[in-house]
Design a protein around this motif. Structure first.
Motif, mmCIF file in Angstrom:
data_model
loop_
_atom_site.group_PDB
_atom_site.id
_atom_site.type_symbol
_atom_site.label_atom_id
_atom_site.label_comp_id
_atom_site.label_asym_id
_atom_site.label_seq_id
_atom_site.Cartn_x
_atom_site.Cartn_y
_atom_site.Cartn_z
ATOM 1 N N ALA A 1 0.834 -1.199 0.000
ATOM 2 C CA ALA A 1 0.000 0.000 0.000
ATOM 3 C C ALA A 1 0.868 1.248 0.000
ATOM 4 O O ALA A 1 2.032 1.231 0.403
ATOM 5 N N LEU A 2 0.259 2.357 -0.427
ATOM 6 C CA LEU A 2 0.991 3.611 -0.608
ATOM 7 C C LEU A 2 0.063 4.789 -0.328
ATOM 8 O O LEU A 2 -1.142 4.702 -0.497
ATOM 9 N N GLU A 3 0.656 5.887 0.131
ATOM 10 C CA GLU A 3 -0.022 7.168 0.343
ATOM 11 C C GLU A 3 -0.903 7.153 1.589
ATOM 12 O O GLU A 3 -0.684 6.378 2.508
ATOM 13 N N ASP A 4 -1.929 8.011 1.630
ATOM 14 C CA ASP A 4 -2.689 8.241 2.853
ATOM 15 C C ASP A 4 -3.587 7.060 3.213
ATOM 16 O O ASP A 4 -4.147 6.387 2.349
ATOM 17 N N PHE A 5 -3.736 6.865 4.540
ATOM 18 C CA PHE A 5 -4.716 5.912 5.049
ATOM 19 C C PHE A 5 -5.275 6.469 6.355
ATOM 20 O O PHE A 5 -4.684 7.340 6.992
ATOM 21 N N CYS A 6 -6.427 5.956 6.727
ATOM 22 C CA CYS A 6 -7.093 6.398 7.950
ATOM 23 C C CYS A 6 -7.729 5.181 8.613
ATOM 24 O O CYS A 6 -8.240 4.293 7.926
ATOM 25 N N VAL A 7 -7.681 5.139 9.939
ATOM 26 C CA VAL A 7 -8.311 4.046 10.678
ATOM 27 C C VAL A 7 -9.314 4.636 11.659
ATOM 28 O O VAL A 7 -8.972 5.502 12.466
ATOM 29 N N ASP A 8 -10.554 4.175 11.562
ATOM 30 C CA ASP A 8 -11.622 4.641 12.447
ATOM 31 C C ASP A 8 -11.788 3.678 13.623
ATOM 32 O O ASP A 8 -11.688 2.457 13.459
ATOM 33 N N PHE A 9 -12.066 4.252 14.786
ATOM 34 C CA PHE A 9 -12.259 3.476 16.015
ATOM 35 C C PHE A 9 -13.566 3.885 16.688
ATOM 36 O O PHE A 9 -14.131 4.942 16.398
ATOM 37 N N VAL A 10 -14.004 3.038 17.607
ATOM 38 C CA VAL A 10 -15.054 3.408 18.557
ATOM 39 C C VAL A 10 -14.443 3.293 19.944
ATOM 40 O O VAL A 10 -13.823 2.271 20.273
#
Length: 424
Positions: A272-281
């Motif tokens: 994988a490359l570039e931006d990533f985001c991880v959502d949590f609760v």
């Protein structure tokens, strides 16, 4: 999509080139460009190929084709790796990294298997009160539906066979609470054969927050965490993203960054490359000793730029500052910590017909616009939706969380006062 031009001029205006496809259709922008060879030639002539690259909000084969025609690198995710940013792919990554996440099913492709998956999940989690049905490629919570198990409690685990339970759940799919506005079971279910779906346990809790962590994977494989946010959720059951505040609460921001690094490194190994985001609760819990703590569970990976990306990049551009990983704060070039509240989907019927130019005049008149000397104020975006549908986005920057919130409240109050009872 943006093209980064490698001009040496210090002036941003000198580096900016705006081109139009003159095509108001709903086709993807990249497709419109690919259909216009003369426009591609114009772009190519403006580039310095050895100093240019292409980035985009979401990478598809169309962007790959365009980067080849322009002879510049595409700094974005290979579309073949998009599976790791889906709901089912996210679950696999969380499991590989040992990061807490709600139990769920494998990916299914029809309604019958979805009902069986829900029945099996209920057996593994017999105390569950609700489940979430998720289209595998839904975004911003729009592809979610909430299944209440109370109406089907007569076939709870231990009182009926799995087949009976699955049949009852199947019949109750039509009664689910769909998070997308005006969604129906008929439309929702018709997308399952194309997108796939999973079912997972709904995270219960009286006090819940929705933090997220953002990172970037460099071409050399290095992972950089550049922000954490509190997501502001809306919709029927607070499943739909509408905005965010920066930064996330310090009480769990350290764990967010650690989890983000783990996930980023796993993604980097996969290419994988570039931006990533991880959502949590995050759910507030109490220990046996009566002490409070926050339980974090990861729920989704986004392998693209998201709603939290552009306000942060905007803050970077306006202040020439940088994120400090150890403190979790952002400092401007002057050394001042910065905070913001950002909304993507502020929409009111009374805003319809309100011209963007008038909006800018009013905000300046009330001195709510971004001030370069104080590095505080409001910056608007998505204004093209304002006059037609009454929707806009904006980011309110302050020197404290309270100041950012105050600016936001003043902006809303001013907009409401200026549009109430006004006919355009």
């Amino acid at each position: 999509m943006r093209l980064i031009l490698g001009f040496s001029s210090p002036s941003d205006c000198d580096r900016l080139l705006l081109l139009s496809t003159d095509d108001p259709s709903h086709k993807p922008l990249t497709q419109k460009i690919l259909e216009r060879p003369h426009l591609i030639q114009q772009i190519h002539q403006a580039l310095q190929p050895e100093q240019s690259y292409m980035i985009c909000y979401n990478s598809t084969p169309l962007e790959q084709d365009l980067s080849i025609l322009l002879s510049i690198p595409l700094f974005a995710l290979n579309p073949e790796l998009e599976c790791w940013g889906t709901k089912s792919g996210s679950h696999h990554i969380f499991a590989e990294c040992g990061i807490p996440h709600p139990e769920g099913s494998e990916l299914v492709w029809n309604v019958e298997d979805l009902a069986l998956a829900a029945a099996a999940l209920w057996e593994r989690q017999p105390t569950a009160r609700r489940m979430v049905i998720k289209l595998n490629e839904g975004f911003s919570g729009q592809g979610n539906a909430l299944l209440d198990l109370q109406p089907v409690s007569s076939v709870a685990p231990g009182s009926a066979s799995r087949a009976e339970r699955a049949n009852t759940i199947y019949r109750n799919f039509t009664n689910m609470r769909f998070q997308a506005k005006n969604e129906t079971w008929e439309n929702f279910s018709s997308r399952i054969p194309d997108l796939g779906a999973i079912v997972e346990i709904f995270i219960e809790g009286e006090t819940k927050l929705s933090p997220s962590v953002q990172g970037s994977i460099k071409p050399n494989g290095k992972v950089e965490i550049f922000s954490t946010h509190e997501q502001i959720m809306g919709g029927l059951d607070n499943q739909v993203y509408v905005g965010c505040s920066f930064p996330a609460d310090p009480v769990f921001s350290i764990r967010l960054k650690e989890f983000g690094l783990q996930i980023g490194k796993n993604l980097a190994k996969k290419g994988a490359l570039e931006d990533f985001c991880v959502d949590f609760v995050a759910v507030r819990q109490s220990s046996d000793e009566g002490e409070f703590y926050w339980e974090l569970q990861a729920v989704e990976i986004n392998l693209r730029k998201g709603g939290t990306t552009h306000p942060f990049r905007l803050l970077q551009s306006l202040t020439n500052g940088q994120y400090d990983f150890s403190s979790g704060l952002f400092y401007s070039q002057k050394g001042t910590p910065k905070y913001y509240v950002a909304f993507d989907k502020l929409q009111k019927d009374q805003y319809r017909g309100f011209l963007p130019s008038k909006l800018i005049d009013i905000i300046a008149e009330h001195k709510l616009h971004f001030n370069n000397s104080t590095e505080t104020g409001c910056i608007f975006h998505l204004m093209s939706c304002l006059s037609e549908v009454g929707r806009l986005g904006f980011t309110c920057v302050g020197n404290s969380p309270q100041e950012a919130e105050e600016i936001y409240n003043k902006v809303i109050k001013t907009l409401d006062e200026q549009t109430t009872g006004v006919t355009y």
